[in-house]
Design an enzyme around this catalytic site. Structure first.
Site, PDB file in Angstrom:
ATOM      1  N   LYS A  45       0.793  -1.234   0.000  1.00 26.75           N
ATOM      2  CA  LYS A  45       0.000   0.000   0.000  1.00 26.75           C
ATOM      3  C   LYS A  45       0.829   1.289   0.000  1.00 26.75           C
ATOM      4  O   LYS A  45       0.314   2.367   0.300  1.00 26.75           O
ATOM      5  CB  LYS A  45      -1.021   0.049   1.154  1.00 26.75           C
ATOM      6  CG  LYS A  45      -1.834  -1.202   1.333  1.00 26.75           C
ATOM      7  CD  LYS A  45      -2.287  -1.841   0.041  1.00 26.75           C
ATOM      8  CE  LYS A  45      -3.349  -1.058  -0.690  1.00 26.75           C
ATOM      9  NZ  LYS A  45      -3.605  -1.685  -2.030  1.00 26.75           N
ATOM     10  N   HIS A 107       7.015  -7.303  -2.401  1.00 30.56           N
ATOM     11  CA  HIS A 107       6.791  -6.714  -1.078  1.00 30.56           C
ATOM     12  C   HIS A 107       7.732  -7.335  -0.044  1.00 30.56           C
ATOM     13  O   HIS A 107       7.551  -7.120   1.161  1.00 30.56           O
ATOM     14  CB  HIS A 107       5.352  -6.957  -0.616  1.00 30.56           C
ATOM     15  CG  HIS A 107       4.310  -6.158  -1.350  1.00 30.56           C
ATOM     16  ND1 HIS A 107       4.485  -4.839  -1.683  1.00 30.56           N
ATOM     17  CD2 HIS A 107       3.074  -6.494  -1.795  1.00 30.56           C
ATOM     18  CE1 HIS A 107       3.396  -4.408  -2.313  1.00 30.56           C
ATOM     19  NE2 HIS A 107       2.544  -5.380  -2.396  1.00 30.56           N
ATOM     20  N   SER A 137      -4.794   2.375   4.436  1.00 34.46           N
ATOM     21  CA  SER A 137      -4.937   1.804   3.102  1.00 34.46           C
ATOM     22  C   SER A 137      -4.928   0.269   3.175  1.00 34.46           C
ATOM     23  O   SER A 137      -5.714  -0.410   2.493  1.00 34.46           O
ATOM     24  CB  SER A 137      -3.804   2.318   2.215  1.00 34.46           C
ATOM     25  OG  SER A 137      -3.938   1.855   0.907  1.00 34.46           O
TER      26      SER A 137
HETATM   27  P1  A3P Z   1      -5.211   4.566  -0.759  1.00 36.77           P
HETATM   28  O1  A3P Z   1      -5.815   3.273  -0.298  1.00 36.77           O
HETATM   29  O2  A3P Z   1      -4.770   5.420   0.396  1.00 36.77           O
HETATM   30  O3  A3P Z   1      -6.071   5.314  -1.701  1.00 36.77           O
HETATM   31  P2  A3P Z   1      -0.196  -0.225  -3.696  1.00 36.77           P
HETATM   32  O4  A3P Z   1      -0.179  -0.049  -5.176  1.00 36.77           O
HETATM   33  O5  A3P Z   1       1.150  -0.312  -3.082  1.00 36.77           O
HETATM   34  O6  A3P Z   1      -1.121  -1.328  -3.307  1.00 36.77           O
HETATM   35  O7  A3P Z   1      -0.777   1.129  -3.075  1.00 36.77           O
HETATM   36  C1  A3P Z   1      -2.127   1.481  -3.235  1.00 36.77           C
HETATM   37  C2  A3P Z   1      -2.307   2.881  -2.699  1.00 36.77           C
HETATM   38  O8  A3P Z   1      -1.669   3.796  -3.595  1.00 36.77           O
HETATM   39  C3  A3P Z   1      -3.777   3.272  -2.612  1.00 36.77           C
HETATM   40  O9  A3P Z   1      -3.861   4.201  -1.542  1.00 36.77           O
HETATM   41  C4  A3P Z   1      -3.955   3.939  -3.976  1.00 36.77           C
HETATM   42  O10 A3P Z   1      -5.078   4.775  -4.072  1.00 36.77           O
HETATM   43  C5  A3P Z   1      -2.652   4.718  -4.056  1.00 36.77           C
HETATM   44  N1  A3P Z   1      -2.342   5.135  -5.436  1.00 36.77           N
HETATM   45  C6  A3P Z   1      -2.282   4.370  -6.535  1.00 36.77           C
HETATM   46  N2  A3P Z   1      -2.045   5.128  -7.617  1.00 36.77           N
HETATM   47  C7  A3P Z   1      -1.965   6.407  -7.191  1.00 36.77           C
HETATM   48  C8  A3P Z   1      -1.764   7.664  -7.845  1.00 36.77           C
HETATM   49  N3  A3P Z   1      -1.616   7.749  -9.164  1.00 36.77           N
HETATM   50  N4  A3P Z   1      -1.725   8.782  -7.075  1.00 36.77           N
HETATM   51  C9  A3P Z   1      -1.884   8.715  -5.744  1.00 36.77           C
HETATM   52  N5  A3P Z   1      -2.096   7.554  -5.067  1.00 36.77           N
HETATM   53  C10 A3P Z   1      -2.133   6.409  -5.789  1.00 36.77           C
END
Ligand code: A3P
Length: 292
Positions: A45, A107, A137
């Protein structure tokens, strides 16, 4: 693709894991890295998908634009340790990648990275996100993703998160372990989610110089636009809507994409306890986030 049953957590060499990331362990550890492989390493996340997409566009946006329209990001940038029976493993997807360089997501905490990545001196982009937003998240991700253990209610999950009783273990150990490694390994670039939010273009410049990529001003601006939260949220190839294991009606994968959403979840008491705990856990590290 069948829905996977919710797994249970167990201690795996000192880190909480589930069978979905340990059953293919030997194969994962024996992956043969190539010198030009690029690893995207994160605690869950922290913005893995965001940075994976940026890297994919930087490398292949010009030479193979159709790839972005037809192959979901999780197939373009396979998840190395993913190993659910009846599905192709992350390691096999990596072996089948036709591209050069290969972009690979993990991860794993730093001590679990297969040795071949170090032997081949591969470049590694680590992305860290502040603990509180990561916890929030991760909580919502656990609610919507059936390969995560049941997260319980927010209070229960927060406690588990603090104690490292979540998949891939302690956030504290993960971010500080990689930070230590970076001090002696210049092939590791350490980025922060909050910096990407503040100025995506600046961080793309950092990535380009780390990866020896030269893109024009227009090309970089094109990447900045493509990777904006709203654009990724509405893009089937980046929003995980093609993955049946995730119930996006419960919580969308592209959820909020903000810094500071933790304020909508933490009570005052939880915040105070967390801050105290954070101080203790981080006291021996030089790693500093903008906020606790
Ligand atoms: P949130 O749940 O806080 O919205 P991962 O890809 O490591 O699983 O992380 C997912 C998190 O990154 C989510 O956070 C997602 O919304 C956020 N995320 C993904 N793309 C993004 C972007 N272009 N800009 C900002 N946040 C982004």
């Amino acid at each position: 693709m069948e829905k996977a049953p919710r797994p249970t957590l167990f201690d795996f060499h000192g880190v909480s894991m589930t069978k979905y990331f340990t059953e293919n362990w030997e194969n994962t550890q024996n992956v043969e890295a190539r010198p030009d492989d690029i690893l995207v390493a994160t605690y869950p996340k922290a913005g893995t998908t965001w940075v994976s997409y940026i890297l994919d566009l930087l490398h292949f946006g010009r030479i193979c634009p159709e790839r972005q329209e037809s192959i979901p990001i999780h197939a373009r940038v396979p998840f190395l340790e993913y190993g659910i029976k009846s599905q192709i493993t992350g390691k096999d997807l990596v072996d089948q990648l036709p591209t050069s360089p290969r972009l690979i997501k993990t991860h794993l905490p730093v001590q679990f990275i297969p040795k071949s990545f170090w032997e081949q001196n591969c470049r590694i982009v680590y992305v860290a996100r502040n603990a509180k937003d990561c916890a929030v998240s991760y909580f919502h991700f656990g609610r919507m993703n059936s390969i995560q253990p049941e997260p319980g209610d927010w209070n229960t999950f927060l406690r588990d998160f603090m104690e490292g009783k979540v998949v891939f273990g302690s956030w504290f150990d993960h971010v500080t372990g990689w930070w230590e490694k970076k001090q002696t390994h210049p092939q590791v670039l350490y980025l922060f989610y909050e910096d990407l939010i503040e100025d995506t273009r600046r961080e793309i410049d950092r990535l380009c110089s780390f990866l020896d990529l030269s893109l024009s001003v227009e090309e970089k601006q094109h990447v900045v636009n493509r990777v904006k939260f709203d654009n990724m949220k509405h893009n089937k190839m980046t929003n995980y809507s093609t993955v049946p294991l995730m119930d996006q009606k419960v919580s969308p994968f592209m959820r909020k994409g903000k810094v500071g959403d933790w304020r909508n979840h933490f009570t005052v008491a939880q915040d105070e306890e967390f801050n105290e705990y954070y101080k203790q856990k981080m006291k021996n590290s030089t790693l500093q986030f903008r906020t606790v």
